[in-house]
Design a protein around this motif. Structure first.
Motif: not given
Length: 556
Positions: A311-323
């Motif tokens: 579920s990619n729950l260990d991805q932060s919003l910060f990382t998501r925005l950069i990706r």
């Protein structure tokens, strides 16, 4: 980064290890505080230690009055802080009441010096007879008249250096003798001090009207505090209470945002009831969101492996925005570690350089006393026929590495290293407990090392965001690489030291791992046996680049 953080809207700031993310955050907080006097800033971090670090740095700047700082949450009780300030709600209320008493004492002394009141009017315990309200009357009825008389008696053409001692009304209060001169500039400075006392007292007047601790705390949150800090966990717990109170803020600064889950990032943005909640049209008071972090270091901790992986729950919003390609600012100069140590992890970042002081300051130019290398991998073979062991599932330990690490710590202390400049970190909780046990035996009551302990014995994950001069790192595993295969954990592990790092591991296991090769190729380029320099005591005058005579080098 600071200029972007002051601009309205979203700011993303990527800070590799040692580039000063916390210092940037503190600078943004200070600039917002002074530039926008009516705005409130909320600081959110993932851990209590990071929050403590920010507060200590804000206080050390000295340009933000501590009465405007507030810390929410109970985690402050568990912190071992050097600061004598209590930033909790109760601590801030106590500080305000104590400060009010100090200011009223000054008003009482001023009143007695002008003959308006006498010492007999004080309370039974000698406290001031004034309240904030009566102090305001005293200001209007007496001080203002004295100031007007003083201004009228001084010629407008008088220079700053001219003597105005005769008409100056506050000579007794400032203990100025009859024969002493008072310059006009000094007199104006003294008057401004008196004015500041009465100005500050007006802020404490509500504490006379609000009697219960809860009412005073709520006033502090809603009106007085301009920099409010909390962890993301406390934000989730206290959200309903803060919205109900009518809490409002304009700016939010998130440190360690790469360690927060997405929901932990969203909740602090919704701690106030915006105009949009009342109807369809309208906008929130929130003006700036500044997120600082490093997506190349450890992600949020999610214990359920299925949710984390699928579920990619260990991805932060910060990382998501950069990706997803949101523009960001990267701090590109590190000022923590020697350049040789920084090269162990700088390959993970684009154009990461070094600040000048890393090359020029004396402590960076000197070698590590009694040690031939500034960093080194120490190969640890089986100890008593055993490598890693698991007394219980996933509780990894390695007795040989634990004994070796403690022995090196003892050696460093014996030749003069301050123990607080050394930290021991490892990749597993089991090894952390084992090292603590070995240390308690080797440095116990019946030994010469009684009471001597390193600054920290911690895991890599818990030590993220911290640093020390010398790091002793135990990697534990001998059959496989384990969870150090995650490059983000490796980056954290090798970026904690400033001056020296010594890695204890099975060199053949970790050196052969493809993911870790760029770091371990540098480590294995040096001898895998610990090299000591005999006859040196801390601090040494030997430079990093100085050659050590072969007869002085001892291979352990």
């Amino acid at each position: 980064a600071i200029r972007s953080g002051l601009s309205p809207g979203l700011t993303l700031c990527v800070g590799p290890p040692g580039t000063g993310k916390t210092d940037v955050a503190v600078q943004i907080i200070a600039c917002l505080f002074h530039t926008y006097p009516t705005q409130r800033t909320v600081i959110v971090t993932h851990s209590n230690s990071a929050l403590n670090d920010i507060f200590n740095k804000v206080m050390s700047r000295g340009d933000i009055d501590e009465k405007y700082l507030l810390r929410l949450g109970s985690g402050v009780k568990d912190l071992q802080s050097d600061s004598t300030h209590d930033f909790t709600k109760i601590g801030r209320v106590s500080f305000s009441i104590k400060r009010r008493s100090e200011l009223l004492e000054k008003v009482q002394l001023l009143s007695e010096s002008l003959g308006v009141s006498t010492k007999s009017e004080r309370g039974e315990d000698g406290t001031s007879a004034y309240t904030c309200e009566s102090a305001e009357y005293f200001w209007k009825q007496h001080i203002v008249k004295h100031l007007q008389t003083f201004e009228e008696s001084i010629p407008k053409t008088a220079k700053d250096g001219s003597n105005v001692a005769e008409p100056f009304p506050f000579k007794e209060y400032f203990k100025i003798g009859d024969d002493e001169k008072v310059k006009k500039s000094d007199a104006l400075e003294m008057i401004s001090q008196i004015e500041s006392v009465f100005d500050e007292l007006t802020q404490y007047r509500p504490y006379e009207l609000l009697r219960s601790q809860r009412q005073r705390s709520n006033f502090l949150i809603l009106k007085q505090a301009r920099v409010v800090a909390m962890t993301c966990t406390h934000a989730a717990i206290a959200r309903s209470q803060l919205v109900e109170l009518g809490f409002e803020y304009d700016n939010i600064i998130m440190e360690e945002s790469a360690q927060m889950t997405e929901i932990e990032t969203f909740i602090p943005m919704l701690l106030q009831k915006g105009e949009a909640d009342e109807g369809v049209a309208g906008k929130s008071r929130l003006k700036r969101i500044c997120m600082l972090g490093d997506h190349h270091q450890l992600p949020p901790v999610v214990k359920n492996a299925s949710l984390a992986k699928y579920s990619n729950l260990d991805q932060s919003l910060f990382t998501r925005l950069i990706r997803n390609g949101v523009p960001y600012i990267q701090l590109d100069k590190q000022g923590r570690a020697r350049s040789s140590l920084a090269s162990l992890y700088s390959w993970r970042y684009k154009d990461l350089g070094n600040l000048e002081h890393v090359e020029q300051r004396k402590d960076y130019q000197l070698a590590n006393t009694g040690l031939a290398n500034t960093f080194q991998i120490v190969n640890v073979e089986d100890f008593n026929g055993r490598g890693e062991s698991t007394p219980t599932p996933y509780f990894y330990q390695n007795v040989g590495e634990a004994e070796y690490v403690v022995a090196l710590f003892q050696y460093m202390v014996l030749i003069g290293y301050p123990p607080e400049r050394i930290s021991i970190i490892t990749t597993y909780n089991g090894q952390k407990d084992l090292i603590a046990d070995v240390l308690s035996q080797r440095c116990g009551p019946s030994t010469p090392f009684v009471g001597i302990r390193p600054r920290a014995i911690s895991t890599v994950d818990q030590f993220q965001g911290q640093q020390n001069d010398f790091i002793l790192l135990s990697l534990v595993r001998t059959s496989s690489v384990g969870h150090l295969r995650d490059i983000r954990r490796l980056v954290v592990a090798v970026s904690r030291s400033r001056l020296g790092m010594y890695v204890f591991c099975r060199a053949s296991v970790f050196g052969g791992c493809h993911e870790l090769r760029k770091t371990f190729d540098q480590l294995t380029s040096k001898p895998t046996k610990l090299q000591l320099v005999l006859g040196e005591n801390y601090p040494t005058e030997r430079k990093v680049d100085d050659a050590v005579p072969e007869d002085k080098v001892f291979n352990v």
